[in-house]
Write a protein that holds these residues in place. Sequence first.
Motif, PDB file in Angstrom:
ATOM      1  N   UNK A  76      -4.244  -4.774  -3.056  1.00  0.00           N
ATOM      2  CA  UNK A  76      -3.655  -5.175  -1.783  1.00  0.00           C
ATOM      3  C   UNK A  76      -2.146  -5.022  -1.794  1.00  0.00           C
ATOM      4  N   UNK A  77      -1.501  -5.435  -2.877  1.00  0.00           N
ATOM      5  CA  UNK A  77      -0.047  -5.352  -2.933  1.00  0.00           C
ATOM      6  C   UNK A  77       0.425  -3.904  -3.014  1.00  0.00           C
ATOM      7  N   UNK A  78      -0.300  -3.080  -3.756  1.00  0.00           N
ATOM      8  CA  UNK A  78       0.090  -1.670  -3.843  1.00  0.00           C
ATOM      9  C   UNK A  78      -0.093  -0.975  -2.501  1.00  0.00           C
ATOM     10  N   UNK A 120     -11.129 -10.376  -8.450  1.00  0.00           N
ATOM     11  CA  UNK A 120     -10.091 -10.964  -7.597  1.00  0.00           C
ATOM     12  C   UNK A 120      -8.698 -10.466  -7.994  1.00  0.00           C
ATOM     13  N   UNK A 121      -8.448 -10.350  -9.284  1.00  0.00           N
ATOM     14  CA  UNK A 121      -7.128  -9.885  -9.722  1.00  0.00           C
ATOM     15  C   UNK A 121      -6.933  -8.410  -9.386  1.00  0.00           C
ATOM     16  N   UNK A 122      -7.983  -7.610  -9.543  1.00  0.00           N
ATOM     17  CA  UNK A 122      -7.879  -6.204  -9.137  1.00  0.00           C
ATOM     18  C   UNK A 122      -7.665  -6.079  -7.637  1.00  0.00           C
ATOM     19  N   UNK A 123      -8.301  -6.960  -6.875  1.00  0.00           N
ATOM     20  CA  UNK A 123      -8.124  -6.937  -5.423  1.00  0.00           C
ATOM     21  C   UNK A 123      -6.682  -7.283  -5.052  1.00  0.00           C
ATOM     22  N   UNK A 181      -0.885   4.633   1.686  1.00  0.00           N
ATOM     23  CA  UNK A 181      -1.197   6.064   1.731  1.00  0.00           C
ATOM     24  C   UNK A 181      -2.611   6.217   2.274  1.00  0.00           C
ATOM     25  N   UNK A 182      -2.723   6.603   3.536  1.00  0.00           N
ATOM     26  CA  UNK A 182      -4.024   6.751   4.173  1.00  0.00           C
ATOM     27  C   UNK A 182      -4.254   8.145   4.740  1.00  0.00           C
ATOM     28  N   UNK A 201       6.694  -3.930 -14.291  1.00  0.00           N
ATOM     29  CA  UNK A 201       6.278  -5.178 -14.932  1.00  0.00           C
ATOM     30  C   UNK A 201       6.674  -6.398 -14.115  1.00  0.00           C
ATOM     31  N   UNK A 202       7.854  -6.367 -13.502  1.00  0.00           N
ATOM     32  CA  UNK A 202       8.321  -7.535 -12.749  1.00  0.00           C
ATOM     33  C   UNK A 202       7.903  -7.492 -11.289  1.00  0.00           C
ATOM     34  N   UNK A 203       7.152  -6.472 -10.889  1.00  0.00           N
ATOM     35  CA  UNK A 203       6.795  -6.325  -9.474  1.00  0.00           C
ATOM     36  C   UNK A 203       5.973  -7.508  -8.981  1.00  0.00           C
ATOM     37  N   UNK A 204       5.060  -8.032  -9.813  1.00  0.00           N
ATOM     38  CA  UNK A 204       4.160  -9.102  -9.385  1.00  0.00           C
ATOM     39  C   UNK A 204       4.703 -10.505  -9.689  1.00  0.00           C
TER      40      UNK A 204
END
Length: 399
Positions: free
Chosen positions: A143-145, A136-139, A151-152, A195-198
């Motif tokens: 998602x936020x990145x 869940x944390x990796x998801x 980039x698709x 570091x402060x992004x999240x």
Amino acid sequence: MESPQHASFVTHINQRIPLIMSTPLPVLKGLSDIYPLLIIIDNILSTLLWTTDDSGTIFVNMVMICLSIRYLIIPTKLNLTEITSQYVLLDYLGLLCSSFLFCSIGYYFHTVISETRNSEPPTVDDIVMLLENVENKLHVIKKQVLNLFMIDSYKIFFQWLTLATFIQVLIFRLHFIPYIDDTKSYLILAFILSSIFHTRTCQGLLQLLWRIKAVRIAYFWWRGSNDKLYSVKRLTPLAYFNMIISDKSYITVTLTIHNTDELTKIETLRNRLIELYEQGEHSTQQTEMSTPSLTFNIIKLTVQENQRKWGGINWTGETLSYERTNFIINSPFGTIFNSDNPLNYDTTFPGNWIKLDETWNKSPWTYQDGNWGIIGSKDSPECFTRSRTWSLRIFQRKI
């Protein structure tokens, strides 16, 4: 005698076989061995996402890491005349922070591994729950990145690469940020931003910035629109008619004449043609030689209307510049075109074509979110866009 009916307020939970009974022994041993690693990864992700209860400790660790980076990266040129008491103090603090971080990291790894080995082995359910937390944390991070970069395609990748190169030129060549004049300062700034992004403060600030219309327009001007129904091409009503006629995107029906009203009264003729259109009768239907009949072509025009909510209550046809316009047409070839108001079509019908429907038929509104994702048929606070379809049938006698 029928059995009495009782209300069922309790949902029966089907019993399932415990995981420890259905999991092979080698898999159990492998999961038990990686359990300490999962605990470490979970705590690292919790720190990155700022989901721990002790946020003050995370801030202290950030400061120590910044001082360690400053101390560990040796400058290429060192002028003894530029060494000041502040420089010496920061180096001394960097040495202390580096030593403390290395010792604390080693102590943490050693403690986790030793405690998991000496304590009661974890159950399979415990390991599965920990794996779900990590997933869940990796998801969340993914998602936020993706929401930030999206980039698709190779085109978008090279756009971001070009932007990153431009930022490097601004920083290192044009000195856009005066306090960043070397690689050390740049790495410290990059670490602080990542570091402060999240943090909740940063995420809330990004959401507020995204609500600014100028920011969104500038972003999609550079990024390009991701709306599937966005188009810069415009199609006039007459060109739309000619496109449908050239593609033969019409239905041919055969009208058997039973009385003269079907030829002399337009309303009777319309009712009969609508009946044939809805029944799906085509010109291939066989008729008796002695029964007079006429063949008609029927075209169904469809235009989609789009609206956006402004001010929380007002629905208008004004949309953002990077998304679909007020009226659009989906051509038979799959191309999207911008369209005029359907009411303007009534004066531009080609020759010998007559309206089969007296007025345009409008479908119910479909309400959507800010990115045109369908929510439902009812308006609600989370609905910011809506769409409906205008349709009109015209007919012509086939000669």
